[in-house]
Design a protein around this motif. Structure first.
Motif, short mmCIF file in Angstrom:
data_model
loop_
_atom_site.label_atom_id
_atom_site.label_comp_id
_atom_site.label_asym_id
_atom_site.label_seq_id
_atom_site.Cartn_x
_atom_site.Cartn_y
_atom_site.Cartn_z
N LYS A 413 0.84 -1.19 0.00
CA LYS A 413 0.00 0.00 0.00
C LYS A 413 0.88 1.24 0.00
O LYS A 413 1.75 1.39 0.87
CB LYS A 413 -0.93 0.01 1.22
N THR A 414 0.63 2.11 -0.94
CA THR A 414 1.55 3.24 -1.15
C THR A 414 1.06 4.57 -0.60
O THR A 414 1.85 5.46 -0.34
CB THR A 414 1.82 3.41 -2.66
N ILE A 439 -5.32 -13.15 9.37
CA ILE A 439 -4.26 -13.63 8.48
C ILE A 439 -4.80 -14.72 7.55
O ILE A 439 -4.46 -14.76 6.36
CB ILE A 439 -3.07 -14.16 9.31
N ALA A 440 -5.67 -15.58 8.05
CA ALA A 440 -6.28 -16.63 7.21
C ALA A 440 -7.10 -16.00 6.09
O ALA A 440 -7.05 -16.43 4.93
CB ALA A 440 -7.14 -17.55 8.06
N ALA A 441 -7.86 -14.95 6.43
CA ALA A 441 -8.67 -14.26 5.41
C ALA A 441 -7.79 -13.57 4.39
O ALA A 441 -8.05 -13.61 3.17
CB ALA A 441 -9.59 -13.25 6.09
N LEU A 442 -6.70 -12.94 4.86
CA LEU A 442 -5.79 -12.23 3.96
C LEU A 442 -5.12 -13.21 2.99
O LEU A 442 -5.05 -12.95 1.77
CB LEU A 442 -4.73 -11.48 4.77
N GLU A 443 -4.63 -14.33 3.51
CA GLU A 443 -3.94 -15.29 2.65
C GLU A 443 -4.91 -15.94 1.66
O GLU A 443 -4.52 -16.26 0.53
CB GLU A 443 -3.26 -16.34 3.53
N GLU A 444 -6.15 -16.12 2.05
CA GLU A 444 -7.15 -16.67 1.14
C GLU A 444 -7.42 -15.68 0.00
O GLU A 444 -7.51 -16.07 -1.17
CB GLU A 444 -8.44 -16.97 1.90
N ASN A 445 -7.56 -14.39 0.33
CA ASN A 445 -7.77 -13.37 -0.70
C ASN A 445 -6.58 -13.27 -1.64
O ASN A 445 -6.71 -13.15 -2.86
CB ASN A 445 -8.03 -12.01 -0.04
N GLN A 451 -6.51 -7.94 -3.73
CA GLN A 451 -5.49 -7.18 -3.02
C GLN A 451 -6.01 -5.90 -2.36
O GLN A 451 -5.24 -5.19 -1.74
CB GLN A 451 -4.35 -6.81 -3.97
N ASP A 452 -7.32 -5.60 -2.45
CA ASP A 452 -7.79 -4.34 -1.88
C ASP A 452 -8.19 -4.52 -0.41
O ASP A 452 -8.56 -5.62 0.04
CB ASP A 452 -8.99 -3.80 -2.67
N ILE A 453 -8.13 -3.43 0.35
CA ILE A 453 -8.36 -3.46 1.79
C ILE A 453 -9.83 -3.76 2.12
O ILE A 453 -10.12 -4.48 3.07
CB ILE A 453 -7.92 -2.12 2.43
#
Length: 501
Positions: A413-414, A439-445, A451-453
């Motif tokens: 994120k810039t 972290i599980a949700a992030l790695e699944e995405n 890649q968006d928040i």
């Protein structure tokens, strides 16, 4: 306000020695009302109020002891009487000694009993009667959170039955001593009448020449709360409590080999108590009866358990530094960012510490560390500070502690707003203790190329509380209800040549 030792003496004279309130009042010189208050008191917990335990006679007790001990080799008719001691104190300490004759006479009477009592010289052999226990610590290694820890196991044995219990701790300080004893007392529902200790520093401050011991005030308080009589071995005389000495090694060999891996020490200690009972279901080496059965016989003669649970902690005053951290036992702990150069109270247990404000309101908690020179930060309370400086987040200790998948996502994120929004989410993870879910949700995405928040936030909340996602889709009350339409597929079956029956 009476010193704790006097309260302890009143309690033990009433409950263990069976003396009447009037007799205790006459022997100690305290009023009947005072004796009744402490003889029948059940709850000796610290009330977190500044208390001063003192007596006008305290500065002169050592002098009186010296005079009485020096009298032992003098003719009987040339020894100090209580009146002579009173006169000498008044003459030699003209301005300092403001003590009544009755107070001095009562103290002299008790001091003589102490000096002339052969029990103060210890015993070389202990008779193992019902209601007696022995206590000691032993060194034990265990694995906690993946790290090898040098710990200590506290052991209490009951020599009559040869039964015993063990508890494991990261230290052998007073907090661990009291916590272990409390756990065992509450588990068996009773308290042994007598407990033998060695001269551990957590209980004994000083051993005097006559064998009398000065104990810590906290130890007196704990003993008074549970009502047991504390007895101490002669220095360097471990053989006087051979039962517990043997059991320390027995538990180490049989309960801690191989080295145990522990996630939750409190839960592990609860299971240890059950294991000890199971282990005792074997025959006594001399009495040819089951150890557990013998223990059930002797426990009937133990003291009843105080219905007020004793809270095992100590408290001290400290001051935060200019960063909002406080020093405690060779480590540094965070308080709150806004509390800089402020006085606080540290209420510490064997396994965690609580930091309180001046009114004893909780500010924050930390796990207690027995390492040295380490800084610990409760990051969920510092997220607001980090949100105002999102670009500096990558230089914090928290950033290094986070999983690589999150740190990589943060670096991708810039913009200032994106980083700030992600830190707000991180604060939510920490407060709800749901970082693993996030972290599980992030790695699944990430595996799906998302890649968006915002998508990350939705996926995280769907995993954390899936029912709430569906609840939010319920129709409002003002929307008309439509009766569910059931489709009859039999006509289609005929058209397709299906069987219709």
């Amino acid at each position: 306000m009476l010193p704790m030792i006097n309260k302890y003496n009143i309690k033990t004279m009433y409950e263990l020695q069976g003396k009447s309130l009037r007799a205790i009042s006459e022997e100690t010189g305290h009023s009947f009302r005072t004796v009744k208050k402490y003889a029948t008191m059940e709850d000796f917990n610290v009330k977190l109020k500044p208390r001063v335990y003192s007596s006008k006679l305290d500065p002169f007790k050592e002098t009186i002891f010296t005079w009485l001990k020096n009298d032992l080799d003098k003719p009987l008719k040339q020894r100090h009487t209580a009146r002579k001691i009173y006169d000498r104190l008044k003459n030699e300490f003209i301005e300092e000694c403001d003590v009544s004759y009755k107070t001095i006479a009562n103290f002299v009477s008790k001091a003589r009993k102490t000096i002339n009592n052969p029990e103060t010289h210890g015993m070389t052999y202990l008779k193992h009667s019902h209601g007696e226990a022995q206590l000691d610590f032993g060194a034990t290694t265990y694995i906690h959170s993946g790290e090898l820890v040098k710990g200590y196991h506290l052991v209490i044995t009951f020599p009559y039955s040869n039964h015993g219990y063990v508890q494991l701790f990261p230290a052998q300080n007073q907090e661990a001593l009291f916590a272990g004893m409390k756990n065992i007392f509450e588990y068996i529902g009773k308290v042994p009448k007598e407990i033998w200790f060695d001269n551990m520093s957590t209980a004994v401050i000083e051993i005097k020449k006559n064998g009398k011991r000065t104990l810590t005030d906290d130890f007196y308080r704990f003993a008074a709360h549970y009502g047991f009589q504390a007895k101490f071995c002669n220095p360097s005389s471990g053989n006087e409590k051979g039962s517990v000495e043997n059991k320390v090694g027995y538990f180490r060999r049989n309960f801690f080999v191989p080295i145990p891996e522990i996630k939750d020490l409190n839960e592990f200690n609860i299971n240890l108590l059950f294991q000890c009972d199971e282990d005792s279901k074997r025959v006594h080496y001399l009495k040819q009866s089951e150890i557990f059965t013998l223990f059930q016989e002797e426990i009937n003669e133990f003291l009843p358990l105080n219905r007020n649970s004793y809270e095992v902690f100590k408290i001290l005053k400290a001051k935060t530094n200019k960063m909002g951290y406080v020093n405690f036992k060779n480590n540094i702990y965070s308080v709150l960012p806004r509390l800089k150069n402020q006085e606080v109270w540290i209420k510490y247990y064997y396994d965690h510490i609580e930091i309180l404000d001046e009114k004893y309101n909780l500010l924050t908690k930390h796990k207690r560390s027995y390492s040295k020179h380490i800084r610990y930060t409760n990051w969920k309370e510092w997220i607001e500070v980090l949100k105002n400086k999102p670009r500096s987040f990558e230089n914090t200790e928290l950033f290094d502690e986070l999983p690589q998948s999150f740190t990589a996502f943060f670096k991708s994120k810039t913009t200032y707003d994106e980083k700030r929004k992600l830190l707000s989410l991180l604060g939510e993870f920490l407060i709800k203790d749901s970082l693993e879910v996030a972290i599980a949700a992030l790695e699944e995405n990430t595996s799906k190329g998302i890649q968006d928040i915002e998508s990350f936030k939705v996926s995280y909340r769907a995993k954390l509380e899936p029912s709430k996602i569906y609840d939010s889709l319920k129709l409002k009350d003002y929307i008309p209800k439509i009766t569910e339409f059931e489709i009859d597929l039999t006509q289609y079956d005929r058209l397709m040549g299906g069987v219709y029956g």
